[in-house]
Scaffold this active site. Structure first.
Site, PDB file in Angstrom:
ATOM      1  N   ARG A 292       0.882  -1.181   0.000  1.00  0.00           N
ATOM      2  CA  ARG A 292       0.000   0.000   0.000  1.00  0.00           C
ATOM      3  C   ARG A 292       0.908   1.217   0.000  1.00  0.00           C
ATOM      4  O   ARG A 292       1.699   1.423   0.920  1.00  0.00           O
ATOM      5  CB  ARG A 292      -0.901  -0.002   1.232  1.00  0.00           C
ATOM      6  CG  ARG A 292      -1.563   1.349   1.455  1.00  0.00           C
ATOM      7  CD  ARG A 292      -2.673   1.323   2.481  1.00  0.00           C
ATOM      8  NE  ARG A 292      -3.846   0.638   1.959  1.00  0.00           N
ATOM      9  CZ  ARG A 292      -5.059   0.717   2.509  1.00  0.00           C
ATOM     10  NH1 ARG A 292      -5.264   1.435   3.596  1.00  0.00           N
ATOM     11  NH2 ARG A 292      -6.081   0.072   1.977  1.00  0.00           N
TER      12      ARG A 292
ATOM     13  N   HIS B 272      -7.478   0.854  -6.348  1.00  0.00           N
ATOM     14  CA  HIS B 272      -7.649  -0.010  -5.175  1.00  0.00           C
ATOM     15  C   HIS B 272      -8.333  -1.308  -5.639  1.00  0.00           C
ATOM     16  O   HIS B 272      -9.503  -1.554  -5.339  1.00  0.00           O
ATOM     17  CB  HIS B 272      -8.498   0.724  -4.123  1.00  0.00           C
ATOM     18  CG  HIS B 272      -8.418   0.132  -2.745  1.00  0.00           C
ATOM     19  ND1 HIS B 272      -7.673  -0.997  -2.448  1.00  0.00           N
ATOM     20  CD2 HIS B 272      -9.013   0.504  -1.571  1.00  0.00           C
ATOM     21  CE1 HIS B 272      -7.803  -1.266  -1.152  1.00  0.00           C
ATOM     22  NE2 HIS B 272      -8.605  -0.384  -0.603  1.00  0.00           N
TER      23      HIS B 272
ATOM     24  N   GLN C 268     -10.162  -3.849  -3.118  1.00  0.00           N
ATOM     25  CA  GLN C 268     -11.441  -3.361  -2.619  1.00  0.00           C
ATOM     26  C   GLN C 268     -12.548  -3.631  -3.640  1.00  0.00           C
ATOM     27  O   GLN C 268     -13.633  -4.104  -3.290  1.00  0.00           O
ATOM     28  CB  GLN C 268     -11.357  -1.855  -2.324  1.00  0.00           C
ATOM     29  CG  GLN C 268     -12.656  -1.258  -1.847  1.00  0.00           C
ATOM     30  CD  GLN C 268     -13.085  -1.763  -0.479  1.00  0.00           C
ATOM     31  OE1 GLN C 268     -12.293  -1.735   0.458  1.00  0.00           O
ATOM     32  NE2 GLN C 268     -14.316  -2.233  -0.350  1.00  0.00           N
TER      33      GLN C 268
ATOM     34  N   ASP D 132     -17.117   7.370  -1.252  1.00  0.00           N
ATOM     35  CA  ASP D 132     -15.831   7.265  -0.545  1.00  0.00           C
ATOM     36  C   ASP D 132     -15.538   8.643   0.048  1.00  0.00           C
ATOM     37  O   ASP D 132     -16.200   9.639  -0.296  1.00  0.00           O
ATOM     38  CB  ASP D 132     -14.740   6.834  -1.555  1.00  0.00           C
ATOM     39  CG  ASP D 132     -13.369   6.651  -0.913  1.00  0.00           C
ATOM     40  OD1 ASP D 132     -13.280   6.495   0.315  1.00  0.00           O
ATOM     41  OD2 ASP D 132     -12.365   6.661  -1.675  1.00  0.00           O
TER      42      ASP D 132
ATOM     43  N   CYS E 297     -16.337   1.829   0.807  1.00  0.00           N
ATOM     44  CA  CYS E 297     -15.118   1.055   1.076  1.00  0.00           C
ATOM     45  C   CYS E 297     -14.661   1.177   2.517  1.00  0.00           C
ATOM     46  O   CYS E 297     -13.949   0.310   3.013  1.00  0.00           O
ATOM     47  CB  CYS E 297     -14.012   1.494   0.120  1.00  0.00           C
ATOM     48  SG  CYS E 297     -13.666   3.261   0.196  1.00  0.00           S
TER      49      CYS E 297
ATOM     50  N   ARG F 133     -13.664  -8.434   1.847  1.00  0.00           N
ATOM     51  CA  ARG F 133     -12.240  -8.167   1.571  1.00  0.00           C
ATOM     52  C   ARG F 133     -11.423  -9.421   1.860  1.00  0.00           C
ATOM     53  O   ARG F 133     -10.519  -9.786   1.114  1.00  0.00           O
ATOM     54  CB  ARG F 133     -11.724  -7.013   2.455  1.00  0.00           C
ATOM     55  CG  ARG F 133     -12.310  -5.639   2.143  1.00  0.00           C
ATOM     56  CD  ARG F 133     -11.846  -5.124   0.801  1.00  0.00           C
ATOM     57  NE  ARG F 133     -10.390  -5.071   0.677  1.00  0.00           N
ATOM     58  CZ  ARG F 133      -9.616  -4.088   1.144  1.00  0.00           C
ATOM     59  NH1 ARG F 133     -10.156  -3.048   1.732  1.00  0.00           N
ATOM     60  NH2 ARG F 133      -8.306  -4.115   0.967  1.00  0.00           N
TER      61      ARG F 133
END
Ligand code: CP
Ligand code: NVA
Length: 300
Positions: free
Chosen positions: A102, A129, A132, A219, A259, A287
């Site tokens: 990440r 991402h 996700q 988000d 998310c 996830r």
């Protein structure tokens, strides 16, 4: 599949294979059926940004699969003191069986994969991402049965989430709508690709965009690394909120996904969030299952 760097690298049928395996692994976990596909393997997890879900789900996922996971804070690695990614890639390849990273720059993830000799999984960059969105697609599919032809409407910042949702949604045959203010649009090349390869609409009118949507998604307005812009962004994005007005124009049984982490009364009202908490936390759970599928595909 060698790496998961971005969803653009996968075909629709590869995504379907991942989702099918994720469903199977979820079933096995719920029924306590062992699935130790990565016995004795070690995943290194490099974090240059904070994380709750990604860190815990990858770590638990590796244990479930019979392997182990190492949390590597970028601050404490030599990478944080300037050791080049190309050297880090070659060193870590000699100890580990896979790397999850990440970070900020997508380029660093691509470089790690290019110079290392082990699978690399993108756990979020400023650009995308993918993990996700695999969990998001899994959640919609398990609740609605199929993805093709469903409308996914994303409201908010044209950020990493927007980019991956566009690519994942279009690859799975969904109609994708993004509602973002001017100056905060998703990646231009992704928008062009989406318009040429599927049903994609970009608008700054959220009630038009959400009209008839099967899935509403949002988000945060300020992503990790944009903390200094938070005040300014609160002004720009005011109005780009999932609330009762938006819900009233969406499909009657519309799902709401996020998310996480969520900022109530900014991108989503507390009322809508809590009304859809079941879906949102199942999405978070997924996830784990979706990433285990990615780990098995890349590392076994
Ligand atoms: N959605 C997500 O990636 O959460 P974390 O930042 O907690 O990992
Ligand atoms: N856009 C957010 C996603 C967090 C999972 C961020 O990058 O901070």
């Amino acid at each position: 599949m060698k790496h998961l760097l971005k969803l653009m690298d996968l075909s629709g049928s590869e995504i379907t294979d991942i989702l099918n395996l994720a469903d199977q692994l979820k079933y096995e976990k719920k029924n306590k059926i062992p699935h130790r596909h990565l016995e004795g393997k070690t995943l290194g997890m490099i974090f240059q940004k904070s994380s709750t879900r990604t860190r815990v789900s990858f770590e638990v996922g590796m244990y479930d699969l019979g392997g182990s996971a190492l949390f590597l804070s970028a601050k404490e690695l030599q990478i944080g003191r300037g050791e080049p990614v190309i050297d880090t890639a070659r060193v870590l390849s000699r100890y580990l069986d896979g790397i999850m990273i990440r970070t900020f720059a997508q380029d660093d993830v691509e470089t790690l994969a290019k110079y290392g000799s082990i699978p690399v999984i993108n756990g979020l960059t400023d650009y995308c991402h993918p993990c996700q969105v695999l969990a998001d697609l899994m959640t919609v599919r398990e609740r609605r049965g199929y993805l093709e032809g469903k409308t996914l409407c994303y409201i908010g910042d044209g950020n990493n989430m927007a980019n991956s949702l566009i690519v994942g949604g279009i690859k799975m045959g969904m109609r994708v709508v993004t509602c973002c203010p001017q100056g905060y649009l998703p990646d231009a090349a992704i928008m062009k690709w989406a318009s040429e390869n599927g049903k994609y609409v970009c608008t700054d009118n959220i009630l038009d965009g959400a009209n008839g949507a099967d899935v509403l998604y949002t988000d945060v307005w300020a992503s990790m690394g944009q903390e200094d812009e938070a005040e300014e962004r609160r002004k720009v994005f005011r109005g780009y909120q999932i609330n009762d007005d938006v819900m009233s124009v969406a499909a009657e049984d519309a799902m709401v996904l996020h998310c996480l982490p969520a900022h109530r009364e900014e991108e989503i009202t507390a009322k809508v969030f809590e009304a859809h908490a079941d879906e949102i936390f199942e999405e978070a759970e997924n996830r784990l299952h979706a990433q285990k599928a990615v780990l098995v595909k890349c590392m076994s």
